[in-house]
Design a protein around this motif. Sequence first.
Motif, mmCIF file in Angstrom:
data_model
loop_
_atom_site.group_PDB
_atom_site.id
_atom_site.type_symbol
_atom_site.label_atom_id
_atom_site.label_comp_id
_atom_site.label_asym_id
_atom_site.label_seq_id
_atom_site.Cartn_x
_atom_site.Cartn_y
_atom_site.Cartn_z
ATOM 1 N N HIS A 1 -3.954 58.324 31.105
ATOM 2 C CA HIS A 1 -5.248 57.455 30.221
ATOM 3 C C HIS A 1 -4.567 57.014 28.934
ATOM 4 O O HIS A 1 -3.364 58.166 28.529
ATOM 5 C CB HIS A 1 -6.411 58.841 30.336
ATOM 6 C CG HIS A 1 -6.110 59.398 29.360
ATOM 7 N ND1 HIS A 1 -7.349 59.238 28.366
ATOM 8 C CD2 HIS A 1 -5.491 59.983 28.273
ATOM 9 C CE1 HIS A 1 -7.273 61.273 28.020
ATOM 10 N NE2 HIS A 1 -6.103 61.457 27.937
ATOM 11 N N VAL A 2 -4.969 56.497 28.277
ATOM 12 C CA VAL A 2 -4.296 55.566 27.086
ATOM 13 C C VAL A 2 -3.145 54.842 27.131
ATOM 14 O O VAL A 2 -3.309 54.417 28.187
ATOM 15 C CB VAL A 2 -5.204 56.638 25.607
ATOM 16 C CG1 VAL A 2 -4.902 55.428 24.689
ATOM 17 C CG2 VAL A 2 -6.214 57.362 25.776
ATOM 18 N N GLN A 3 -2.350 55.355 26.935
ATOM 19 C CA GLN A 3 -0.943 54.728 26.583
ATOM 20 C C GLN A 3 0.229 55.832 27.571
ATOM 21 O O GLN A 3 1.295 55.375 27.787
ATOM 22 C CB GLN A 3 -0.254 53.628 25.162
ATOM 23 C CG GLN A 3 1.464 53.027 25.408
ATOM 24 C CD GLN A 3 1.548 52.817 24.424
ATOM 25 O OE1 GLN A 3 1.934 52.193 23.982
ATOM 26 N NE2 GLN A 3 0.292 52.925 22.696
ATOM 27 N N SER A 4 0.453 57.108 26.541
ATOM 28 C CA SER A 4 1.749 57.563 26.865
ATOM 29 C C SER A 4 2.052 57.470 28.354
ATOM 30 O O SER A 4 3.116 57.846 28.738
ATOM 31 C CB SER A 4 2.058 58.827 26.207
ATOM 32 O OG SER A 4 0.338 59.585 26.834
ATOM 33 N N GLY A 5 0.905 58.610 28.564
ATOM 34 C CA GLY A 5 0.937 59.295 30.328
ATOM 35 C C GLY A 5 0.393 57.343 31.116
ATOM 36 O O GLY A 5 2.122 57.796 31.806
ATOM 37 N N TYR B 1 -2.720 61.079 18.764
ATOM 38 C CA TYR B 1 -1.866 59.934 18.984
ATOM 39 C C TYR B 1 -0.882 59.039 18.234
ATOM 40 O O TYR B 1 -0.182 59.701 17.394
ATOM 41 C CB TYR B 1 -3.159 58.888 17.977
ATOM 42 C CG TYR B 1 -5.109 58.520 19.289
ATOM 43 C CD1 TYR B 1 -5.170 57.567 20.047
ATOM 44 C CD2 TYR B 1 -6.038 59.840 18.733
ATOM 45 C CE1 TYR B 1 -6.090 58.451 21.643
ATOM 46 C CE2 TYR B 1 -6.565 59.036 19.559
ATOM 47 C CZ TYR B 1 -7.394 58.708 20.756
ATOM 48 O OH TYR B 1 -7.796 58.682 21.398
ATOM 49 N N GLU B 2 -0.372 57.879 18.989
ATOM 50 C CA GLU B 2 0.906 57.362 18.665
ATOM 51 C C GLU B 2 1.117 57.275 16.879
ATOM 52 O O GLU B 2 1.907 58.254 16.505
ATOM 53 C CB GLU B 2 0.571 55.556 18.837
ATOM 54 C CG GLU B 2 1.723 55.183 17.635
ATOM 55 C CD GLU B 2 2.991 55.165 19.002
ATOM 56 O OE1 GLU B 2 2.921 55.752 19.965
ATOM 57 O OE2 GLU B 2 3.957 55.248 18.076
ATOM 58 N N ASN B 3 0.363 56.795 16.280
ATOM 59 C CA ASN B 3 0.984 57.081 14.602
ATOM 60 C C ASN B 3 0.824 58.555 14.523
ATOM 61 O O ASN B 3 1.686 59.035 13.215
ATOM 62 C CB ASN B 3 0.118 56.699 13.719
ATOM 63 C CG ASN B 3 0.044 54.988 14.013
ATOM 64 O OD1 ASN B 3 1.649 54.768 15.380
ATOM 65 N ND2 ASN B 3 -0.625 53.918 13.585
HETATM 66 N N1 CAO Z 1 -13.935 63.684 35.998
HETATM 67 C C1 CAO Z 1 -14.192 64.076 34.942
HETATM 68 N N2 CAO Z 1 -14.056 64.449 33.900
HETATM 69 C C2 CAO Z 1 -12.946 64.314 33.719
HETATM 70 C C3 CAO Z 1 -12.018 63.398 34.575
HETATM 71 C C4 CAO Z 1 -12.402 62.788 35.371
HETATM 72 N N3 CAO Z 1 -12.467 62.181 36.343
HETATM 73 N N4 CAO Z 1 -10.829 62.670 33.463
HETATM 74 C C5 CAO Z 1 -11.034 63.366 32.525
HETATM 75 N N5 CAO Z 1 -12.034 63.817 32.541
HETATM 76 C C6 CAO Z 1 -12.604 64.516 31.035
HETATM 77 C C7 CAO Z 1 -11.648 65.976 30.465
HETATM 78 O O1 CAO Z 1 -11.576 66.985 31.897
HETATM 79 C C8 CAO Z 1 -11.790 66.732 29.601
HETATM 80 O O2 CAO Z 1 -12.493 67.509 29.568
HETATM 81 P P1 CAO Z 1 -13.025 68.598 28.250
HETATM 82 O O3 CAO Z 1 -13.047 67.597 27.269
HETATM 83 O O4 CAO Z 1 -14.338 68.736 29.046
HETATM 84 O O5 CAO Z 1 -12.072 69.540 29.211
HETATM 85 C C9 CAO Z 1 -12.501 65.315 29.096
HETATM 86 O O6 CAO Z 1 -12.737 64.283 29.656
HETATM 87 C C10 CAO Z 1 -12.176 64.575 27.746
HETATM 88 O O7 CAO Z 1 -10.333 64.346 28.215
HETATM 89 P P2 CAO Z 1 -9.061 64.419 26.679
HETATM 90 O O8 CAO Z 1 -9.896 65.576 25.537
HETATM 91 O O9 CAO Z 1 -7.713 64.543 27.104
HETATM 92 O O10 CAO Z 1 -9.751 62.907 25.872
HETATM 93 P P3 CAO Z 1 -10.187 62.598 24.616
HETATM 94 O O11 CAO Z 1 -10.761 60.883 24.585
HETATM 95 O O12 CAO Z 1 -11.012 63.354 23.982
HETATM 96 O O13 CAO Z 1 -8.915 62.252 24.187
HETATM 97 C C11 CAO Z 1 -6.376 62.288 23.428
HETATM 98 C C12 CAO Z 1 -8.269 62.046 24.399
HETATM 99 C C13 CAO Z 1 -5.780 60.833 24.138
HETATM 100 C C14 CAO Z 1 -6.174 62.893 21.958
HETATM 101 C C15 CAO Z 1 -6.173 63.439 24.539
HETATM 102 O O14 CAO Z 1 -6.834 63.476 25.446
HETATM 103 C C16 CAO Z 1 -5.029 63.979 23.643
HETATM 104 O O15 CAO Z 1 -4.372 64.480 22.760
HETATM 105 N N6 CAO Z 1 -4.205 63.501 25.052
HETATM 106 C C17 CAO Z 1 -2.492 64.341 24.809
HETATM 107 C C18 CAO Z 1 -1.901 63.752 23.854
HETATM 108 C C19 CAO Z 1 -1.823 62.268 24.464
HETATM 109 O O16 CAO Z 1 -1.090 61.573 25.403
HETATM 110 N N7 CAO Z 1 -1.796 61.157 23.481
HETATM 111 C C20 CAO Z 1 -1.049 59.374 23.666
HETATM 112 C C21 CAO Z 1 -2.937 58.940 23.775
HETATM 113 S S1 CAO Z 1 -2.051 57.106 23.495
HETATM 114 O O17 CAO Z 1 -1.915 57.667 22.268
#
Ligand code: CAO
Length: 416
Positions: free
Chosen positions: A15-19, A138-140
């Motif tokens: 989700h979002v951008q990196s993946g 996130y990105e920055n």
């Molecule tokens: N069905 C049910 N639950 C789902 C789901 C689905 N299809 N898809 C996602 N979810 C759930 C996850 O299991 C997670 O649940 P828990 O918190 O209970 O474990 C929840 O959704 C939220 O996922 P998340 O924590 O990844 O999402 P967020 O919006 O809170 O955070 C981000 C977003 C980007 C900060 C975080 O995912 C992250 O740090 N990712 C790794 C680094 C990264 O890729 N960052 C780049 C983002 S682009 O700038």
Amino acid sequence: MSKALDGVRILDFTHVQSGPTCTQLLAWFGADVIKVERAGEGDATRGQLRDVPDADSLYFTMLNHNKRSITLDTKKPAGKEVLETLIKQCDVLVENFAPGALDRMGFTWERIQELNPRMVVASVKGFGPGPYEDCKVYENVAQCAGGSASTTGFDDGPPLVTGAQIGDSGTGLHLALGIVTALYQRNATGRGQKVLTAMQDAVLNLCRVKLRDQQRLEHAGVMEEYPQFSDGRKFGDAVPRAGNASGGGQPGWILKCKGWETDPNAYIYFIAQAPVWKSVCQVIGREEWITDPDYATPRARLPRLMTIFATVEEWTKTMTKFEAMDILNKYDIPCGPILSMKEIAEEPSLRKTGTVVEVDHPKRGKYLTVGNPIKMSDSPTEVTRSPLLGEHTEEVLTQLGYSEQQIAALREDRVI
Ligand code: CAO
């Protein structure tokens, strides 16, 4: 024509951008990318920065071409079962959830291996193991933690982030390479493996020359190609921001061109490359610098670089960036116009190569996107529009072996 990754099936849990940048690249190379999203909202970027009401945002469409989308609640037991079936039938799982999210869902590395020992599990996280491994990023944040921000900008201003999404898209690129490499190794071992790219690591990899400079600074106390040296300013103990100085051995700077007073992009990047120094002097009308010992050698020029650039700028200011390009290119003097996004969007040669592509979308109409920057002679890329949320749920479930009745039941229970 066949594609390089024909037959590779990707469970895209990004989700979002990196993946998404990573899986979009793999889709362009021919992989079947199945994007798994939560019913209702889907990838949060579908609704972020919207410019057309009720249509997926450009943020989403431009990162998710050539994929299929299914909706699935992976926290419900029946959703977990579908995910298990997907894991058994896919080659790669790509995810960029917050640290621990996949484990909390019940899909640890050990569980995934039980289900499919050939599966490559690829993750983006903000940080690798260490004090920040549990942080969301996130990105920055990555640009700051990976050394980019502290080395970008001018030293009389604050650290700067760059518009190039080196934290997100840069990490996606690294991860894609890890995935295809792991698939290649699987040919020999028959086993999948974990692939992790931390955003901090990817940014630092792209900032490699600045870690080089940190060590040069520690050895020499100065860096002669930095503007600080030419301006007679003191160096501290960490690599300073170098403005528009080149990161390599050939000095360069951004210079004003005709119209700079009103056009924020009327500038050219000019490189005073040593082998063409004579031509530089001739073009700007300073022939005396060819033999003057203060200017004749690269070493002699180092303390005078900013004066040299100011003099060249007096010349570039008399013409547009494109006129300057035409003249400098005749003499093989490396240079580049500062192109605005408007100019890039309208550039015919980028359209011709498929680097900028027009795509049609049923809800938003035509829009421009960046196509695959990697061109392969035997695996051409055709950019197709991003999927609507859950557009392929039934199609994919049917392929996985689910019957019409089973799909209807999953829908009834709001699992899909
Ligand atoms: N069905 C049910 N639950 C789902 C789901 C689905 N299809 N898809 C996602 N979810 C759930 C996850 O299991 C997670 O649940 P828990 O918190 O209970 O474990 C929840 O959704 C939220 O996922 P998340 O924590 O990844 O999402 P967020 O919006 O809170 O955070 C981000 C977003 C980007 C900060 C975080 O995912 C992250 O740090 N990712 C790794 C680094 C990264 O890729 N960052 C780049 C983002 S682009 O700038």
